[in-house]
Design an enzyme around this catalytic site. Structure first.
Site, PDB file in Angstrom:
ATOM      1  N   ASP A 144      24.567  14.921  37.393  1.00  0.00           N
ATOM      2  CA  ASP A 144      23.899  13.967  36.922  1.00  0.00           C
ATOM      3  C   ASP A 144      22.232  14.202  37.241  1.00  0.00           C
ATOM      4  O   ASP A 144      21.349  13.112  38.053  1.00  0.00           O
ATOM      5  CB  ASP A 144      24.032  12.577  37.543  1.00  0.00           C
ATOM      6  CG  ASP A 144      23.381  11.234  37.141  1.00  0.00           C
ATOM      7  OD1 ASP A 144      23.180  11.271  36.047  1.00  0.00           O
ATOM      8  OD2 ASP A 144      23.363  10.343  37.950  1.00  0.00           O
ATOM      9  N   GLU A 378      30.805  16.206  46.136  1.00  0.00           N
ATOM     10  CA  GLU A 378      31.656  15.550  45.051  1.00  0.00           C
ATOM     11  C   GLU A 378      32.589  16.517  43.962  1.00  0.00           C
ATOM     12  O   GLU A 378      32.529  16.472  42.897  1.00  0.00           O
ATOM     13  CB  GLU A 378      30.943  14.540  43.968  1.00  0.00           C
ATOM     14  CG  GLU A 378      30.426  13.475  44.860  1.00  0.00           C
ATOM     15  CD  GLU A 378      29.553  12.599  44.006  1.00  0.00           C
ATOM     16  OE1 GLU A 378      29.818  12.453  42.916  1.00  0.00           O
ATOM     17  OE2 GLU A 378      29.259  11.499  44.690  1.00  0.00           O
ATOM     18  N   TYR A 430      29.160   3.777  45.978  1.00  0.00           N
ATOM     19  CA  TYR A 430      28.360   2.842  45.350  1.00  0.00           C
ATOM     20  C   TYR A 430      29.224   1.435  44.976  1.00  0.00           C
ATOM     21  O   TYR A 430      29.150   1.040  43.928  1.00  0.00           O
ATOM     22  CB  TYR A 430      28.160   3.641  43.915  1.00  0.00           C
ATOM     23  CG  TYR A 430      27.049   4.699  44.181  1.00  0.00           C
ATOM     24  CD1 TYR A 430      25.733   4.544  44.093  1.00  0.00           C
ATOM     25  CD2 TYR A 430      27.623   6.082  44.209  1.00  0.00           C
ATOM     26  CE1 TYR A 430      25.059   5.440  44.193  1.00  0.00           C
ATOM     27  CE2 TYR A 430      26.894   7.214  44.480  1.00  0.00           C
ATOM     28  CZ  TYR A 430      25.493   6.993  44.536  1.00  0.00           C
ATOM     29  OH  TYR A 430      24.837   7.936  44.557  1.00  0.00           O
ATOM     30  N   GLU A 474      25.339   8.789  50.440  1.00  0.00           N
ATOM     31  CA  GLU A 474      24.776   8.144  49.187  1.00  0.00           C
ATOM     32  C   GLU A 474      25.038   6.971  48.981  1.00  0.00           C
ATOM     33  O   GLU A 474      26.079   6.535  49.103  1.00  0.00           O
ATOM     34  CB  GLU A 474      25.087   9.085  47.879  1.00  0.00           C
ATOM     35  CG  GLU A 474      24.796  10.510  47.591  1.00  0.00           C
ATOM     36  CD  GLU A 474      25.123  11.063  46.298  1.00  0.00           C
ATOM     37  OE1 GLU A 474      25.409  10.308  45.264  1.00  0.00           O
ATOM     38  OE2 GLU A 474      25.264  12.147  46.110  1.00  0.00           O
TER      39      GLU A 474
HETATM   40  C1  GCB Z   1      26.784  10.371  42.803  1.00  0.00           C
HETATM   41  C2  GCB Z   1      26.077  12.008  42.469  1.00  0.00           C
HETATM   42  C3  GCB Z   1      24.716  11.860  42.314  1.00  0.00           C
HETATM   43  C4  GCB Z   1      24.622  10.760  41.013  1.00  0.00           C
HETATM   44  C5  GCB Z   1      24.719   9.694  41.808  1.00  0.00           C
HETATM   45  C6  GCB Z   1      24.565   8.477  40.852  1.00  0.00           C
HETATM   46  O1  GCB Z   1      27.668  10.368  43.660  1.00  0.00           O
HETATM   47  O2  GCB Z   1      26.497  12.785  43.866  1.00  0.00           O
HETATM   48  O3  GCB Z   1      24.437  13.410  41.587  1.00  0.00           O
HETATM   49  O4  GCB Z   1      23.291  10.873  40.587  1.00  0.00           O
HETATM   50  O5  GCB Z   1      26.152   9.620  42.298  1.00  0.00           O
HETATM   51  O6  GCB Z   1      23.496   7.891  40.755  1.00  0.00           O
HETATM   52  O7  GCB Z   1      25.532   8.010  39.838  1.00  0.00           O
END
Ligand code: GCB
Length: 580
Positions: A144, A378, A430, A474
């Site tokens: 990403d 990941e 997330y 994260e």
């Molecule tokens: C993740 C990834 C990262 C993405 C992020 C997102 O889990 O490790 O590369 O940018 O989520 O913002 O979706």
């Protein structure tokens, strides 16, 4: 591999500047003899990704050719001449005066070749064929983030003595002891190496192919977050009774270890507060900028951060130098993000991964700031085939370095195949942002209360299964700077501020968690998609480094500032806290 430097024995010419550039979309350059020189070119700056330097280049990911020239004098060509690229995305084939010098595809890592036989006194033509995207068999994916391409870090031509130091490894501990290992090349049998740290000298003895020794400082300061004391390490190689080569680097005396659920810096628990970053900035793409690095550290400190992860690839050596100086703790990530069965089941890709892991450690081993290597991000480590890829990588890392290893993923605790082999467990979560359809009781996007509950459950599940320290590597929410709402709506600054604060307060309540990194320090560029509003907007700062409301929340959570700290003072004292 040593970083180039200038001293009484070594000369390093930096080839920064305007180069010539030509796209090769049909890959015919080689057949057309472009290795001997290109014409009808356009100007391009080095170092920097090519994409944002011109409208016609933004979307270009094919092959491109670079050209410049460099001058050497008689003294230079009588020495060993080395050409060094600090990193080229995604790989380069290099020609000097029309002759092939070498090819390397290592992502975000340096490579160099002895080109003594190819250079001459006076002007030399340097032509570089660059691959704009990684080959399928390479263990690197553009996840990403935008696939910026080109020569994004420095290129050097170095003149080194024939008898020269090839590598230096210094391990300096919190007890003031340092062990030093030096390798050299081209020296005679009676050669000798001396070392000096600060004022304390040490004669190294020859041990097989290298020179080793130990010394102890009596009066010294440890390298720590509060006082990142660095000491000069001077190495001299004597050949035929005279000083033939020398090299100077810096070291910090510190211990890093994992004990139970804690990360220990100099024997004391340290809690990681900070960010995941990207090398990403307007116009530069992934290009190195000293000023940007200084600014980023200033802002990270301002939020109260003490650490960051080099998600999802090795960052520049210059950035690590700054982390050493500023006292930041770095989780140094290998470029293995998003790998799956295709890579795990290809022995050549697995071999490359081991090679790149070794090269990362070889490059970064002397940095006190590096507290852990992350072996990947990941990957599909719910697939048992991931062991074929990662176990040799872990083994190679353990043979070369004692630093703890981290693996970062979103897998569930009982389905992951790799967490059990590393020292620190990195969790990317997330909840409340993305829908997690296959997670029972998943929080709906936008529902912070449910998200926090789900995060709590997740941490409890991991605490039950693993005994290693956890880091929430994260968590974050896309936020468009300037969008406001009293309804706690996704994408508003208020939502991000509340989301991060809620996560942080929950995470702090879990003693098994040794740290937290917010995704992301700043907004960054990605491929276009309906879920990306000109890039990933989970930055606490905009891409231009303006703070969103969440930056002030971090300040409060991490520095313990009162609400007063949210108000800015006018005049020259930008964002100064009264009484600070
Ligand atoms: C993740 C990834 C990262 C993405 C992020 C997102 O889990 O490790 O590369 O940018 O989520 O913002 O979706």
């Amino acid at each position: 591999m040593l970083y180039p430097q200038n001293n009484a024995h070594r000369r390093a010419y930096k080839l920064d500047g305007y180069w010539e550039f030509k796209k090769d979309p049909t890959a015919e350059g080689e057949a057309l003899g472009w290795a001997r020189g290109i014409d009808n070119t356009r100007t391009i700056a080095v170092p920097a990704s090519w994409n944002e330097q011109a409208n016609e280049l933004y979307h270009y990911h094919g092959i491109a050719w670079y050209q410049t020239s460099f001058a050497l004098n008689e003294n230079d060509i009588n020495e060993r001449v080395v050409l060094r690229f600090s990193s080229v995305q995604y790989g380069a084939a290099v020609f000097i005066n029309g002759h092939f010098a070498g090819e390397d595809r290592a992502p975000y890592l340096p490579f160099e070749w002895d080109v003594s036989d190819l250079v001459r006194s006076g002007d030399n033509l340097l032509v570089v064929k660059v691959n704009g995207e990684p080959l399928n068999e390479e263990p690197v994916r553009i996840c990403d983030f935008y696939g910026y391409a080109g020569i994004d870090r420095h290129v050097f031509v170095c003149a080194l003595p024939k008898a020269h130091i090839t590598d230096i490894a210094v391990r300096a501990g919190a007890d003031g002891k340092a062990s030093i290992r030096v390798t050299a090349s081209g020296e005679g049998n009676d050669a000798a190496v001396t070392a000096k740290i600060g004022d304390v000298p040490c004669a190294l003895s020859k041990n097989g192919g290298c020179y080793t020794g130990e010394l102890r400082l009596q009066n010294y300061e440890r390298w720590s977050l509060e006082n990142p004391a660095l000491y000069p390490v001077n190495i001299t190689l004597f050949d035929n009774g005279r000083a033939a080569d020398s090299y100077k680097l810096k070291t910090g005396f510190r211990d890093i270890a994992v004990s139970g659920r804690q990360i220990l810096l100099n024997g004391k628990p340290v809690y990681l507060k900070g960010f995941d970053k990207h090398e990403d900035f307007c116009v530069l793409g992934k290009g190195l900028s000293y000023a940007l690095n200084v600014r980023d550290f200033d802002l990270m400190k301002w939020t109260g951060a003490n650490s960051f992860r080099t998600s999802h690839y090795p960052y520049s050596e210059e950035l690590l130098d700054l982390a050493d100086r500023e006292g930041f703790l770095v989780i140094d990530e290998a470029p293995f993000a998003g790998m799956d069965g295709t890579q795990f089941n290809d022995p050549k890709t697995c071999e490359k991964a081991v090679e790149y892991m070794k090269r990362l450690i070889d490059r970064d081993k002397n940095h006190p700031c590096v507290i852990s290597y992350s072996i990947g991000n990941e990957c599909d480590t719910a697939d048992a085939a991931s062991k074929k890829f990662f176990l040799p990588v872990i083994d190679a890392a353990r043979q070369l370095d004692t630093r703890p290893l981290t693996y970062v993923a979103w897998t569930k605790p009982d389905e992951d195949n790799i967490y059990q082999y590393v020292d620190i467990i990195g969790l990317n979560r997330y909840y409340g942002w993305y829908p997690y359809e296959n997670w029972p009781g998943s929080a709906a996007p936008g529902n912070i209360d449910a998200a926090v509950k789900q995060m709590d459950d997740c941490l409890r599940d991991f605490e039950r299964v693993y005994t290693a320290p956890l880091i929430v590597t994260e968590f974050g929410a896309d936020t468009i700077a300037g969008l406001h709402s009293t309804f706690m709506l996704q994408f508003s600054e208020e939502f991000q501020a509340n989301f991060l604060r809620s996560y942080i307060r929950l995470i702090k309540r879990h003693p098994a968690v040794a740290g937290m990194h917010v995704w992301n320090f700043a907004d960054f560029s990605t491929e276009q998609s309906p879920g990306r509003v000109m890039g990933n907007k989970k930055g606490v700062f905009t891409r231009e480094r303006a703070p969103k409301q969440a930056a002030f929340i971090l300040r409060r959570e991490w520095l313990g500032e009162s609400d007063d700290g949210l108000f800015c003072r006018g005049g020259g004292g930008a964002f100064k806290i009264p009484g600070e």
